[in-house]
Scaffold this active site. Structure first.
Site, PDB file in Angstrom:
ATOM      1  N   LYS A   1     -77.264  48.031   6.014  1.00  0.00           N
ATOM      2  CA  LYS A   1     -78.098  49.100   6.459  1.00  0.00           C
ATOM      3  C   LYS A   1     -78.569  49.778   5.261  1.00  0.00           C
ATOM      4  CE  LYS A   1     -76.694  53.317   9.127  1.00  0.00           C
ATOM      5  NZ  LYS A   1     -75.821  53.963  10.155  1.00  0.00           N
TER       6      LYS A   1
ATOM      7  N   SER B   1     -76.932  54.879  14.495  1.00  0.00           N
ATOM      8  CA  SER B   1     -78.051  54.716  13.469  1.00  0.00           C
ATOM      9  C   SER B   1     -78.119  53.423  13.019  1.00  0.00           C
ATOM     10  CB  SER B   1     -78.142  55.955  12.599  1.00  0.00           C
ATOM     11  OG  SER B   1     -76.991  55.907  11.743  1.00  0.00           O
TER      12      SER B   1
ATOM     13  N   SER C   1     -72.428  55.621  15.381  1.00  0.00           N
ATOM     14  CA  SER C   1     -73.489  54.679  14.656  1.00  0.00           C
ATOM     15  C   SER C   1     -73.215  53.366  14.571  1.00  0.00           C
ATOM     16  CB  SER C   1     -74.126  55.377  13.488  1.00  0.00           C
ATOM     17  OG  SER C   1     -74.629  56.514  13.663  1.00  0.00           O
TER      18      SER C   1
END
Length: 555
Positions: A193, A265, A289
């Site tokens: 990420k 996310s 997330s």
């Protein structure tokens, strides 16, 4: 004394914002009794005119102090001196340390149709690499090609790290050929990420104000995966500053329906793994997330206990709630990755030195399994899939113990993220660079950061005291069970356990009427990832939901 401190800390903070909220050099007005009387209405306070008059001089001094403190440069990497402690009174860490024991996979061969490698597990790919049936360079090029082919549809990559990946793959092949096999991640491609720093590549945090940012260091998680021999092929999208699936380059999609967002996310991490573009990826969770995109994309995710994995080199959103974990195809893949990244690094001072004694063959019948009875009894969209999960567990011989979560107003504690996020991104809030961000609606970060300016310090501290009580109550509840089952979303469980720091494994458990994946959530004891993962693996092994893949990405 309490009344006085409440007046100063709340109104002092509030009144300062009138002069500097948007970064303009405004001549601040003299603080007056009418000004304070109006401000206190916003906070539900009712100090008398005499009490306010007494406080005016100190409120002015406090405001001047805020101005001076703002001259101190604070990078996002600087944590507060006050650190969150998830450990309840009476908690005991496991003392013995045992060797990591993964399951065996039997005979694994390279498929005639090499595209099928896209959905092999880490465990299967590791067997091929160890036995020299395929090279890391071949695998790396294979996944890079798939990422490039499908990224225009999924919008899941912020940066390709191709040059680094090919170098790391060649090194892995050389080491494996020389008999220096490092373990199950040696030669395995992966993505991170894009809120984890990577030397030599941009770390954009998914956000317009940071889209050209380069942080010249590797995050601890990136370093540990490199040391385990894994090959970094790409940096994955995240919703801007770790919210949702919208970032400066667009909206990340779920491969099950490219007209729909992947949620977030950890958007790109889940989307890419689900589409067979990566064997695993690293995500993070503050409040859903890892769980949410795993649900939208049909992946398996591990959100470790708070204090398990170093966040050094990771963007800070909420110092007391941020956690880093893997998203993969299987529970055991998550265990393999977690085994490489957990533990202290001497940099993130919130990380505990606790053992992780995973054994895929442990006796699970000794575990006490709970379920959130009243939550499962409600009517909600995925009730049928969740009931099937409970029935499968009962059929497997587990006695499910009914339990209930503490009756704490946990949604009111979510202000923790607002306050800490507003502090982490205070500078771009005051200089109004938040106006450059893609999402500007009332639920987006710019408005949240501005609104958090009006949350009194006293109320934040009081919220953390309520959170302390929640931790003690959860500890008492967890004395009844070792693992429990929860709906992924039709419950306050997601909020509760992110506040308390308990570990979570999210696993596919079916499909809805639109052929979109659904998931179930398993929660373990603090630092109880070994039992949690072993149990979740046993459930997953009895299903085939994780082996179903979006048809458009099978070629």
């Amino acid at each position: 004394m309490l009344k006085k401190s409440l007046l100063y800390s709340t109104l002092g903070l509030l009144l300062f914002t009138t002069g500097a909220l948007f970064g303009r050099q405004v001549q601040m007005e003299k603080i007056t009794i009418p000004m304070v009387q109006n401000a206190q209405k916003l906070l539900g306070l009712s100090f008398t005119e005499a009490q306010i008059d007494t406080a005016l001089a100190e409120l002015t001094d406090l405001r001047n102090g805020y101005v001076r403190l703002r001259q101190v440069k604070l990078e996002n990497s600087v944590p507060p001196a006050l650190q969150f402690n998830p450990i309840p009174v009476g908690f005991q860490f496991a003392k013995e340390r045992e060797k990591f024991k993964a399951s065996s996979v039997g005979k694994v061969s390279v498929p005639a149709n090499k595209e099928e490698l896209a959905f092999y597990s880490v465990r299967e790919l590791a067997d091929l690499l160890k036995n020299k049936k395929i090279t890391s360079l071949e695998l790396t090029q294979f996944f890079l090609d798939r990422l490039k082919r499908y990224n225009p549809q999924l919008h899941c990559v912020t940066s390709f790290t191709e040059e680094l990946a090919l170098q790391q793959a060649r090194q892995a092949d050389s080491e494996i050929k020389a008999g220096k096999y490092k373990g199950l991640l040696h030669g395995i491609p992966f993505g991170v990420k894009d809120l984890l720093s990577t030397k030599g590549y941009k770390t954009t945090w998914g956000s317009v104000p940071y889209k050209d940012q380069v942080l010249e260091e590797d995050a601890t998680v990136v370093t540990r995966l490199r040391e385990a021999g894994a090959v970094l092929v790409a940096k994955m999208t995240l919703g801007e500053l770790a919210m949702g699936d919208v970032w400066y380059g667009g909206k990340t999609r779920t491969p099950w329906d490219v007209n729909r967002g992947s949620s977030g996310s950890s958007a790109g991490s889940a989307s890419a793994v689900a589409a067979g573009l990566l064997p695993f990826a690293i995500g993070t969770e503050t409040l859903g997330s890892i769980v949410s995109p795993s649900n939208a994309c049909g992946t398996t995710g591990l959100r470790p206990s708070y204090g398990r994995v170093s966040r050094h080199g990771a963007m800070a959103l909420s110092w007391s709630m941020d956690k880093i974990g893997p998203i993969a195809r299987t529970v055991e893949d998550c265990a393999i990755v977690f085994n490489a990244i957990y533990g202290p690094d001497g940099k993130d001072q919130t990380v505990y030195d606790a053992p992780f004694n995973y054994n895929a063959k442990q006796d699970l019948k000794k575990l006490r399994i709970g379920y959130l009875k009243s939550d499962f009894e409600r009517n909600y969209p995925t009730k049928a899939q969740d009931q099937a999960t409970l029935e499968a567990l009962i059929k497997a011989g587990y006695e499910l113990i009914p339990i209930e979560l503490p009756k704490t107003p946990v949604n009111d504690l979510v202000m923790t993220i607002s306050v800490e996020g507003a502090a982490a991104f205070d500078e771009i809030t005051r200089n109004n660079k938040v106006a450059e961000m893609v999402n500007q609606d009332k639920n987006a970060w710019p408005n949240t950061f501005r609104s958090a300016r009006f949350i009194p310090a006293v109320e934040y501290v009081q919220a953390q005291r309520v959170r302390y009580q929640l931790i003690q109550e959860m500890h008492k509840m967890m004395e009844q069970v070792d693992v429990y089952v929860s709906p992924s979303f039709a419950s306050s469980n997601l909020v509760v356990t992110n506040l308390t720091g308990h570990p979570c494994v999210v696993v596919p458990n079916g499909f809805n009427s639109r052929n979109l994946p659904t998931t179930i959530t398993f929660i373990g004891k603090l630092f109880g990832e070994a039992d949690l993962l072993a149990f979740a693996k046993a459930y997953q092994d009895q299903t085939d939901f994780h082996k179903k893949h979006p048809a458009a990405f099978l070629k």
